[in-house]
Design a protein around this motif. Sequence first.
Motif, short mmCIF file in Angstrom:
data_model
loop_
_atom_site.label_atom_id
_atom_site.label_comp_id
_atom_site.label_asym_id
_atom_site.label_seq_id
_atom_site.Cartn_x
_atom_site.Cartn_y
_atom_site.Cartn_z
N SER A 48 0.77 -1.13 -0.39
CA SER A 48 -0.22 -0.15 -0.04
C SER A 48 0.95 1.16 0.14
CB SER A 48 -0.94 -0.47 0.90
OG SER A 48 -2.01 -1.18 0.71
N MET A 49 1.84 0.84 0.62
CA MET A 49 3.20 2.18 0.64
C MET A 49 3.41 2.86 -0.70
SD MET A 49 5.58 3.34 3.64
CE MET A 49 6.53 1.76 3.03
N GLN A 50 3.90 1.90 -1.22
CA GLN A 50 4.98 1.41 -2.47
C GLN A 50 3.51 1.94 -3.26
OE1 GLN A 50 5.46 -2.11 -4.11
NE2 GLN A 50 7.01 -1.24 -5.74
N TRP A 51 2.54 2.29 -3.32
CA TRP A 51 1.86 2.20 -4.01
C TRP A 51 0.93 3.34 -4.19
CZ3 TRP A 51 -4.39 -1.10 -4.88
CH2 TRP A 51 -4.42 -0.34 -5.55
N THR A 52 1.16 4.68 -2.69
CA THR A 52 1.24 5.24 -2.62
C THR A 52 1.74 6.28 -2.72
OG1 THR A 52 -0.52 5.01 -0.22
CG2 THR A 52 0.13 7.19 -0.35
N MET A 53 3.62 5.80 -3.51
CA MET A 53 4.15 6.97 -3.74
C MET A 53 4.60 7.55 -4.53
SD MET A 53 4.98 7.94 0.03
CE MET A 53 7.27 8.60 -1.42
N GLU A 54 3.92 5.90 -5.01
CA GLU A 54 3.68 5.82 -7.16
C GLU A 54 2.06 6.59 -7.35
OE1 GLU A 54 3.31 1.71 -8.92
OE2 GLU A 54 4.83 1.37 -7.78
N THR A 55 1.18 6.76 -6.96
CA THR A 55 0.39 8.00 -7.49
C THR A 55 0.61 9.74 -7.21
OG1 THR A 55 -0.93 6.37 -6.02
CG2 THR A 55 -1.90 8.32 -6.46
N LEU A 56 1.41 9.61 -5.50
CA LEU A 56 2.02 10.97 -5.36
C LEU A 56 2.98 11.54 -6.52
CD1 LEU A 56 1.62 10.45 -1.81
CD2 LEU A 56 0.27 11.71 -2.99
N GLY A 57 3.71 10.65 -7.58
CA GLY A 57 4.86 11.13 -8.02
C GLY A 57 4.29 11.53 -9.08
N ARG A 58 3.31 10.16 -9.69
CA ARG A 58 2.46 10.73 -10.87
C ARG A 58 1.34 12.08 -10.46
NH1 ARG A 58 1.04 4.67 -10.08
NH2 ARG A 58 2.68 3.68 -11.26
N MET A 59 1.21 11.84 -9.67
CA MET A 59 0.23 13.15 -9.06
C MET A 59 1.23 13.82 -9.26
SD MET A 59 -2.14 11.94 -6.98
CE MET A 59 -3.31 13.85 -6.76
N GLY A 60 2.04 14.40 -9.08
CA GLY A 60 3.09 15.92 -9.50
C GLY A 60 3.76 16.21 -10.22
N ASP A 61 3.72 14.60 -11.30
CA ASP A 61 3.84 15.30 -12.89
C ASP A 61 2.64 15.88 -13.60
OD1 ASP A 61 6.53 13.66 -12.63
OD2 ASP A 61 5.93 11.46 -13.63
N MET A 62 1.66 15.18 -13.17
CA MET A 62 0.92 15.29 -13.77
C MET A 62 0.15 16.64 -13.31
SD MET A 62 -3.66 13.94 -13.28
CE MET A 62 -3.60 14.75 -11.13
#
Length: 184
Positions: A54-68
């Motif tokens: 879950s933590m890995q998933w959250t970190m990936e999501t936050l990284g993608r949101m930063g790119d977006m």
Amino acid sequence: MALTQDFTKPFKDMMGNWPMDSDAMEGAWATSAGFGEKLSNIAFGAAGKTTDISMQWTMETLGRMGDMTKAKSDPADYAKAMSDFATAQMESATSHMTALGEVAKQMQSETLELMMSTGKDLADDASAAAATTAKATEEAAEKATAAATKPAAAAKPAAAAPAKRSTSTATTRKTGTTASSSTS
């Protein structure tokens, strides 16, 4: 004033005479505690793994949101960024849900193995305890039977002996005396 009867001694005597194997009880307790420890380890291991996923998933999501959310020069780039984010999130969700499913499957498998081995151990312990208890009960029944037959055997000769007769007035009449006497 009425006195309350003290049942301490009768209960101590009853529990003292109760056929119970304390070693078997301690063994059952140890088996139960071991089962709880192993089951907890399975649960904590699964909780740790799912937290990592879950933590890995959250970190990936936050990284993608930063790119977006980065500033774009062309408005079509915003649409493309959102489309890329949605596509990446769908792929990420699939891989992370699969990983969570694997953790759940592994936990289920380990729990089932633990249940089977513990059930076998408990059945073995119960069989041993039942055999010990049956033996102790049989010995107690033999002692009780032996104790019950001893007083009955002692009472039989006394009951079988003829009672002494007392001399009554009818016997004295034959002899011609007027006073009645009795002998024991």
